[in-house]
Scaffold this motif. Sequence first.
Motif, PDB file in Angstrom:
ATOM      1  N   ARG A  90       4.137  -1.458  -1.714  1.00 13.73           N
ATOM      2  CA  ARG A  90       4.798  -1.160  -0.441  1.00 13.73           C
ATOM      3  C   ARG A  90       3.846  -1.258   0.734  1.00 13.73           C
ATOM      4  N   GLU A  91       2.557  -0.952   0.464  1.00 14.04           N
ATOM      5  CA  GLU A  91       1.605  -0.907   1.571  1.00 14.04           C
ATOM      6  C   GLU A  91       0.492  -1.939   1.436  1.00 14.04           C
ATOM      7  N   LYS A 118       2.810   2.421  -4.055  1.00  9.57           N
ATOM      8  CA  LYS A 118       2.000   2.320  -2.840  1.00  9.57           C
ATOM      9  C   LYS A 118       1.331   0.949  -2.743  1.00  9.57           C
ATOM     10  N   ARG A 133       1.425   0.945  12.178  1.00 11.13           N
ATOM     11  CA  ARG A 133       2.343   2.077  11.995  1.00 11.13           C
ATOM     12  C   ARG A 133       1.854   3.345  12.684  1.00 11.13           C
ATOM     13  N   LYS A 187      -7.468   2.128  -0.874  1.00  9.34           N
ATOM     14  CA  LYS A 187      -6.241   2.912  -0.687  1.00  9.34           C
ATOM     15  C   LYS A 187      -5.926   3.714  -1.936  1.00  9.34           C
ATOM     16  N   ASP A 205      -1.029  -0.972   8.363  1.00  9.67           N
ATOM     17  CA  ASP A 205      -1.222   0.484   8.353  1.00  9.67           C
ATOM     18  C   ASP A 205      -1.550   1.000   9.754  1.00  9.67           C
ATOM     19  N   VAL A 264       6.264   4.699   6.551  1.00  5.27           N
ATOM     20  CA  VAL A 264       6.383   3.493   5.733  1.00  5.27           C
ATOM     21  C   VAL A 264       7.855   3.388   5.307  1.00  5.27           C
TER      22      VAL A 264
END
Lengths: 435, 435
Positions: A143-144, A140, B319, B140, B316, A329
């Motif tokens: 990827r984010e 995570k 998306r 996160k 984020d 995602v």
Amino acid sequence: MDSVKIGLAGAGTVGGGVCRVLNRNQEQISARAGARIEVKYVTCRHPENRSDLVPLVGSLGIDWHEIVEDPEIAIAVEAMGGIEPARSFILAAIDAGKHVVTANKALLAQHGDEIFDAAAKKGVIVAFEASVAGGIPIIKAMRESLVANRIQSVVGIINGTSNFILTSMRKEKISFAEALSKAQKLGYAEADPSFDIDGIDAAHKISILSSIAFGGPISFDKAYIEGIRDLQNVDIEFADQLGYRVKLLGITKRRGTGIELRVHPTLVPERRLLAHVGGVTNAVEVKGDAVGSTLYYGPGAGSEPTASAMIADIVDVVRMIGVSSNHQVPVLGYKRKIENVDVLPMGETVCSYYLRIGVTDSPGTLADVSRVFADMGISIESLIQKEAVAGQGSTSIVLMTHTAWEAAVQEAIRRIEALDCVTGKIVLLRKEELN
Amino acid sequence: MDSVKIGLAGAGTVGGGVCRVLNRNQEQISARAGARIEVKYVTCRHPENRSDLVPLVGSLGIDWHEIVEDPEIAIAVEAMGGIEPARSFILAAIDAGKHVVTANKALLAQHGDEIFDAAAKKGVIVAFEASVAGGIPIIKAMRESLVANRIQSVVGIINGTSNFILTSMRKEKISFAEALSKAQKLGYAEADPSFDIDGIDAAHKISILSSIAFGGPISFDKAYIEGIRDLQNVDIEFADQLGYRVKLLGITKRRGTGIELRVHPTLVPERRLLAHVGGVTNAVEVKGDAVGSTLYYGPGAGSEPTASAMIADIVDVVRMIGVSSNHQVPVLGYKRKIENVDVLPMGETVCSYYLRIGVTDSPGTLADVSRVFADMGISIESLIQKEAVAGQGSTSIVLMTHTAWEAAVQEAIRRIEALDCVTGKIVLLRKEELN
């Protein structure tokens, strides 16, 4: 409150952990997810041995097809491990329109492209946080959380078994065989430990991370892999004297012409945090052009740490149920490939090196050895010449090089081993300054 | 490919970083986000000074109302800092139905509830990864990756300025004042450094993390806050002798009856990773009942690390544009409050302590001091009695206690300071074993 039903294939260490944590922290988890997560089925080969799970789940069975065929099940959780039947289960679940959560790095490293393609066609999610570094949320994060960055490198201690063995060898001054045996007694190594100690498991994981970092396909088949089976205490001790710890690292880096992807025992300066990651713990350092260096540390395996990662994936999926797949995602972080991210052959890797060369104790030896490095354009950073043992007539030269091409170093080794004054095979370890 | 237009209020270090990184890594970011992110407006007080941004953005202006009133702008990014006009900008943007990204910990710690309520009513996202620990994706990690866990504690080095000063005091054996002056020269401390060195900034951040960990409201007003202004080198040296490093930690822990929430200089065992986090770097350790101990390390401030976190938030949000708000991650991690998570008064905190007591060099002193601890039920773990300086007639007792109630320790200090043999104020530092 809504309820989401999941089916879990596999009730070993990982599957059992998922059931236990979901049950114990049900209130916390549903307060966060906004839905109650119910394990409707668990399937495993010997349900009769897992009666402890009966109070925690809807039903316990033997046939994973039940999960795939039940339209009430929204998420198929794969905790079987290995290639088959895990691959068939996941593909069948995707085909049935279910989202998938898995911890299976071996499967993803080898069949990830097939699985991800199938999921993309169906618009379902395949989540796999637990496949790399157990409870550490590295997938995570990359990827984010690091999307703004051009990633430069990912370097990690991502095999707990090897790290436990290396830590024991150094601290207790025991041999590889003794440390392995200790790890096996403690349950940190399997009866057949080759996946862990030969670097295969770490290569599975770094291949997945490399793909997320740089946007290419998963290239496990192109990774250079060297394990710790042949590592000797004498080299751990020399490394110590030079201010380094030996760690099995998974390494992937961006270079002008492509991507480096390799697993090998590595000298790490003791002033770096990675040098202080001991025992079965994992840690991954990710460098990006905007963020700089970040590091993620925690338990790399185990029942509940792995369950922690899988349940996080389950909750992520729960939130996205009913949402069009273009809001997801991207599975490996990128919606489209953007540049040349082919894996370079090992010979084109650039690294710095530790070498231990057995030599006869005679005049001119050091000059002969040094001449080869000079001829190959390899620059020596530091050198220890160990005193001869009286009467044996042999000694060791230990040296560190500045960065050099792997191919040049291999050629230098070939030439040096051919010298009359050199006895036996040269020991080579690579070094990462991590600066 | 789709394009998403954002408006950015504030063009200082952080705002400039967002423009620069979005521009430089546009291709990477759009390949990941699936949309091109365009900075349509930047507003700041002196646009004439930021002509460097002109090529990177649509337009540069002075009035943030332009951002709020433009229906094309989907995301309002706040990089002004401070309370006003940041608060008004964010509330106006929410009212206009825009999603918000901010790095403003002071604002969230003090007005977070108001802002989050407004956002919930409008169904828009307020994202704030950059508000705590700069480029480290700690929000996160806690909000999404550790959802399976009952969080036990969050302990972090979350103020880079203080950590730089403490690192310099120890390594260079310079005083607090000298280290602060050095930090100011290097741009690591502001002209008025009180927010950083008095622990306010760390308290803003740990208050936000506490709320995410335990599900209560942001309780900055109930945090115990002690900075590093009075810290003396002699205590850093004693700590060193005892095997500890002094770090300014933000700490929040779950206890049976409530939540501990505190910021103070703290002795950390040198075998822990947190002890090795030096300079302006940040690190946060989060413990959960399933995952165990995890740690997140990286740059806690700076233009591009902060931009990295803000752009991750922007992606984020991109998306989730067009997705119903019930699919969003809850702003502080919980969809509903689930248990008693009130912050305990400092007196009810349990901790272990380092105390340095100035005493006259006379018989019976140690017995008198020890008697008070025994009376208060406080158990001594270790003790150093420093030799008297010849002719001065005074000496120091340095001791470490086992865990004790803060209130009991404060009462013991009051009683000991009243003893005839005790000279001056007692120095108290708290200790965290982090085991």
